[in-house]
Design a protein around this motif. Structure first.
Motif, short mmCIF file in Angstrom:
data_model
loop_
_atom_site.label_atom_id
_atom_site.label_comp_id
_atom_site.label_asym_id
_atom_site.label_seq_id
_atom_site.Cartn_x
_atom_site.Cartn_y
_atom_site.Cartn_z
N LEU A 270 0.83 -1.20 0.00
CA LEU A 270 0.00 0.00 0.00
C LEU A 270 0.87 1.26 0.00
CD1 LEU A 270 -2.96 0.88 0.07
CD2 LEU A 270 -2.81 0.88 2.56
N ALA A 271 1.94 1.24 0.79
CA ALA A 271 2.83 2.40 0.88
C ALA A 271 3.68 2.56 -0.37
CB ALA A 271 3.72 2.27 2.10
N SER A 272 3.98 1.48 -1.07
CA SER A 272 4.83 1.57 -2.25
C SER A 272 4.06 1.96 -3.50
CB SER A 272 5.57 0.24 -2.48
OG SER A 272 4.64 -0.77 -2.82
N GLY A 273 2.78 2.17 -3.37
CA GLY A 273 2.00 2.67 -4.51
C GLY A 273 1.35 1.61 -5.36
N ALA A 274 1.12 0.45 -4.81
CA ALA A 274 0.41 -0.59 -5.57
C ALA A 274 -1.01 -0.10 -5.86
CB ALA A 274 0.37 -1.89 -4.77
N PRO A 275 -1.50 -0.35 -7.07
CA PRO A 275 -2.84 0.15 -7.41
C PRO A 275 -3.93 -0.55 -6.59
CG PRO A 275 -2.00 -1.27 -9.14
CD PRO A 275 -0.89 -1.09 -8.15
N VAL A 276 -4.84 0.25 -6.08
CA VAL A 276 -5.98 -0.28 -5.33
C VAL A 276 -7.25 0.38 -5.86
CG1 VAL A 276 -4.72 -0.79 -3.21
CG2 VAL A 276 -5.70 1.47 -3.52
N MET A 277 -8.35 -0.32 -5.73
CA MET A 277 -9.64 0.24 -6.16
C MET A 277 -10.09 1.35 -5.22
SD MET A 277 -10.82 -1.46 -8.86
CE MET A 277 -12.58 -1.70 -8.85
N SER A 278 -9.93 1.11 -3.93
CA SER A 278 -10.36 2.09 -2.93
C SER A 278 -9.27 2.20 -1.87
CB SER A 278 -11.67 1.64 -2.29
OG SER A 278 -11.93 2.39 -1.14
N PHE A 279 -8.70 3.37 -1.74
CA PHE A 279 -7.63 3.58 -0.78
C PHE A 279 -8.13 3.35 0.64
CE2 PHE A 279 -5.26 6.38 2.12
CZ PHE A 279 -4.01 5.82 1.99
N TRP A 280 -9.28 3.90 0.98
CA TRP A 280 -9.80 3.75 2.34
C TRP A 280 -10.26 2.32 2.61
CZ3 TRP A 280 -7.96 7.00 5.44
CH2 TRP A 280 -7.69 8.30 5.04
N GLY A 281 -10.68 1.62 1.59
CA GLY A 281 -11.00 0.20 1.75
C GLY A 281 -9.76 -0.60 2.06
N ALA A 282 -8.65 -0.23 1.43
CA ALA A 282 -7.38 -0.90 1.71
C ALA A 282 -6.90 -0.60 3.12
CB ALA A 282 -6.33 -0.48 0.69
N ILE A 283 -7.08 0.63 3.58
CA ILE A 283 -6.71 0.99 4.95
C ILE A 283 -7.57 0.19 5.94
CG2 ILE A 283 -6.73 2.88 6.64
CD1 ILE A 283 -4.43 3.07 4.71
N PHE A 284 -8.86 0.07 5.64
CA PHE A 284 -9.76 -0.71 6.50
C PHE A 284 -9.32 -2.17 6.56
CE2 PHE A 284 -13.63 -3.28 7.03
CZ PHE A 284 -14.01 -2.84 8.29
N THR A 285 -8.94 -2.75 5.42
CA THR A 285 -8.48 -4.13 5.39
C THR A 285 -7.20 -4.29 6.20
OG1 THR A 285 -9.45 -4.41 3.20
CG2 THR A 285 -7.79 -6.03 3.87
#
Length: 165
Positions: free
Chosen positions: A65-80
Motif C-alpha cells: 500500500l505504501a509503495s504505490g500498488a494500485p488499489v480500487m479504494s484507498f480507504w477500503g485498503a486501509i480498512f483491510t
C-alpha cells in the motif's frame, strides 16, 4: 486413587489429576492452578503462529500500500489493513490467555480455526496443496485438542472478580 484438592471451594476443586502420573499430579496441588497439559501449549503455539502469519500479511499489505500498488479504494485498503492488525492482536490475546488457563479463549480459538478451515480447504483444492495443508493440518489439530478433557479441565478459570463481601 487421588486425594481431594487442598482448597475445595477454589475454581479447580473438581479438576482431579486428569490422568497424570501421581508425581506430576501432586506437583500441581497446593498451587492455584492445575498442571498445564501439553495440548494447551500446542494450541497456544498454533494460534500464536497464525497471529504471526496475519501480522506478516499485514506488514506485506502495508508495504504494498505504501509503495504505490494500485488499489480500487484507498480507504477500503486501509480498512483491510486495520482488520488484519486487529485480528492478529486478538489472536495473540487468545493464545496468551488460553496458555494461562482462562475459559473464554477456547471459543475464540475454535472460531479462528473454523475460519482457517474455510480458507484452507478451498486453497488445498484450488491448486495450492502445500499452502492448503499448511492451514488445514494445524487447524484440525487445534480443533481436536480443544475438545480434549484435560484442556477443558485446565481452561476453566474465569476472570477474577473482586469479592462480593
Amino acid at each position: 486413587m487421588s486425594r481431594p484438592p487442598e482448597e475445595p471451594s477454589g475454581p479447580f476443586a473438581d479438576a482431579g489429576d486428569g490422568g497424570l502420573p501421581e508425581d506430576q499430579a501432586s506437583a500441581g496441588r497446593g498451587r492455584s492452578s492445575p498442571v498445564r497439559p501439553r495440548a494447551v501449549a500446542v494450541i497456544s503455539g498454533i494460534v500464536a503462529a497464525e497471529a504471526t502469519a496475519l501480522l506478516g500479511a499485514a506488514a506485506w499489505y502495508g508495504f504494498q500500500l505504501a509503495s504505490g500498488a494500485p488499489v480500487m479504494s484507498f480507504w477500503g485498503a486501509i480498512f483491510t489493513l486495520g482488520l488484519l492488525l486487529a485480528f492478529a492482536s486478538w489472536l495473540y490475546a487468545v493464545a496468551v490467555f488460553l496458555f494461562r488457563g482462562f475459559r473464554w479463549p477456547r471459543a475464540g480459538a475454535l472460531v479462528a480455526q473454523l475460519f482457517v478451515l474455510t480458507i484452507g480447504f478451498p486453497t488445498l483444492t484450488g491448486g495450492f496443496p502445500v499452502a492448503g495443508a499448511a492451514m488445514l493440518i494445524p487447524a484440525a489439530t487445534a480443533i481436536v485438542l480443544l475438545f480434549d478433557k484435560r484442556v477443558i479441565r485446565f481452561a476453566s478459570r474465569a476472570a477474577s472478580a473482586p469479592p462480593a463481601l
